[in-house]
Design an enzyme around this catalytic site. Sequence first.
Site, PDB file in Angstrom:
ATOM      1  CB  CYS A  83      19.405   7.619  35.918  1.00 57.18           C
ATOM      2  SG  CYS A  83      20.792   7.436  34.807  1.00 57.18           S
TER       3      CYS A  83
HETATM    4  C1  LIG Z   1      22.060  11.680  32.687  1.00 63.53           C
HETATM    5  S1  LIG Z   1      23.297  12.892  32.733  1.00 63.53           S
HETATM    6  C2  LIG Z   1      22.640  14.112  31.643  1.00 63.53           C
HETATM    7  C3  LIG Z   1      22.996  13.920  30.199  1.00 63.53           C
HETATM    8  C4  LIG Z   1      22.612  15.047  29.257  1.00 63.53           C
HETATM    9  N1  LIG Z   1      21.203  15.323  29.260  1.00 63.53           N
HETATM   10  C5  LIG Z   1      23.062  14.763  27.837  1.00 63.53           C
HETATM   11  O1  LIG Z   1      22.209  14.538  26.978  1.00 63.53           O
HETATM   12  O2  LIG Z   1      24.278  14.759  27.562  1.00 63.53           O
HETATM   13  C6  LIG Z   1      23.089  13.604  34.307  1.00 63.53           C
HETATM   14  C7  LIG Z   1      24.050  14.735  34.626  1.00 63.53           C
HETATM   15  O3  LIG Z   1      23.728  15.332  35.881  1.00 63.53           O
HETATM   16  C8  LIG Z   1      24.917  15.875  36.422  1.00 63.53           C
HETATM   17  N2  LIG Z   1      24.714  16.173  37.859  1.00 63.53           N
HETATM   18  C9  LIG Z   1      24.650  15.299  38.885  1.00 63.53           C
HETATM   19  N3  LIG Z   1      24.428  15.931  40.049  1.00 63.53           N
HETATM   20  C10 LIG Z   1      24.360  17.263  39.768  1.00 63.53           C
HETATM   21  C11 LIG Z   1      24.183  18.419  40.552  1.00 63.53           C
HETATM   22  N4  LIG Z   1      23.986  18.348  41.878  1.00 63.53           N
HETATM   23  N5  LIG Z   1      24.189  19.613  39.937  1.00 63.53           N
HETATM   24  C12 LIG Z   1      24.398  19.712  38.585  1.00 63.53           C
HETATM   25  N6  LIG Z   1      24.579  18.631  37.781  1.00 63.53           N
HETATM   26  C13 LIG Z   1      24.555  17.421  38.369  1.00 63.53           C
HETATM   27  C14 LIG Z   1      25.946  14.798  36.142  1.00 63.53           C
HETATM   28  O4  LIG Z   1      27.267  15.333  36.169  1.00 63.53           O
HETATM   29  C15 LIG Z   1      25.509  14.306  34.750  1.00 63.53           C
HETATM   30  O5  LIG Z   1      26.247  14.921  33.732  1.00 63.53           O
END
Ligand SMILES: C[S@@+](CC[C@H](N)C(=O)[O-])C[C@H]1O[C@@H](n2cnc3c(N)ncnc32)[C@H](O)[C@@H]1O
Length: 323
Positions: A83
Amino acid sequence: MASKHDVVRGRKRPKVVSLFTGCGGSDAGLIDANYEIVFANDLSPYAKDLYLANLPNTEYRCEDIATIKSFPVADLLVGCYPCQGFSQGGARISGRKVNYLYRQFDRALRQIKPRAFVVENVSGMQRSDFIHLLNNQIIRFRMAGYSVDYRILNAANYGVPQQRRRIFIVGIRSDLEFQYSFPAPTHTGESSAKFATVKDALQGLPTWPSGEFLEQKFHWYYMSRNRRCEWAEPSKTIVSNARHMPLHPISPRLHKIGPDKWDWATDGEPRRFSYREAARLQGFRHDWKFPDTGAIREKYKAIGNAVPPPLFMHIGESLNGLW
Ligand SMILES: C[S@@+](CC[C@H](N)C(=O)[O-])C[C@H]1O[C@@H](n2cnc3c(N)ncnc32)[C@H](O)[C@@H]1O
């Protein structure tokens, strides 16, 4: 006293594919609501270590989602795509590539065709300069065959000791004709349903946990708003950037000295919440373990990015009629 698992014992555990899983805030909540996480994915190695130190029974693939060609069968798909582009702390540029990761979620949704899906994201997605992206997500999910609803929920209304407003998008596969309702608040702040407080959450923790909080100057941007709450209140929002972490209530009070300008009003040494305190304020289990494979900023980041587990547990339970 009966545990959460006893209450739902006897019902089959719905299977979940979790995308953008991070350290597992959403998954911990779903496990408490008796779901089974069959597949998780994130590209952050430390988020994966943190997850598996606490939730060891999940297959967790640590790689870019774009490289994953096929997903397992599941009843529920969850994903909280990043985000930075929409959030207060982010650059708020709607054209940033990171804002389009929902297309990857949509790809998984069309492949898996689960009975339901849940997305969480920052409430800034509703801002006028981003609303086209939110609308585009909803149109895509409807075209994929889902009836979609969204709402801003505040974690403090679900027993989490923190003011945290986030948007939740819930989709139910249209052929199921299930009428979805968001979970009703359990904590309203009224005397009969008081908010959980910082004092409740931090009980038993040391006052100065050496090495567990960021010791860095409070720069002008930090001092542009009041980052401190009282012991008897829920905390301000736990963020992923360690520098912007709110103040522990042992810190001096702040008073406003001008537009977007605050200063210390009393004596004493200020400090930010530690990453362990931040985890408690997010509603993680009190024995949540932090492996030593990451630096302090990575610990803060994974915890600040997480969805509060108790809130996601309520979301999971609100879908119970579907299984
Ligand atoms: C808002 S966090 C999610 C948090 C999770 N739902 C929790 O409750 O702990 C978004 C996540 O997306 C991951 N992310 C970003 N780009 C990504 C990609 N291209 N592929 C996989 N994961 C990705 C980031 O590393 C981050 O951990």
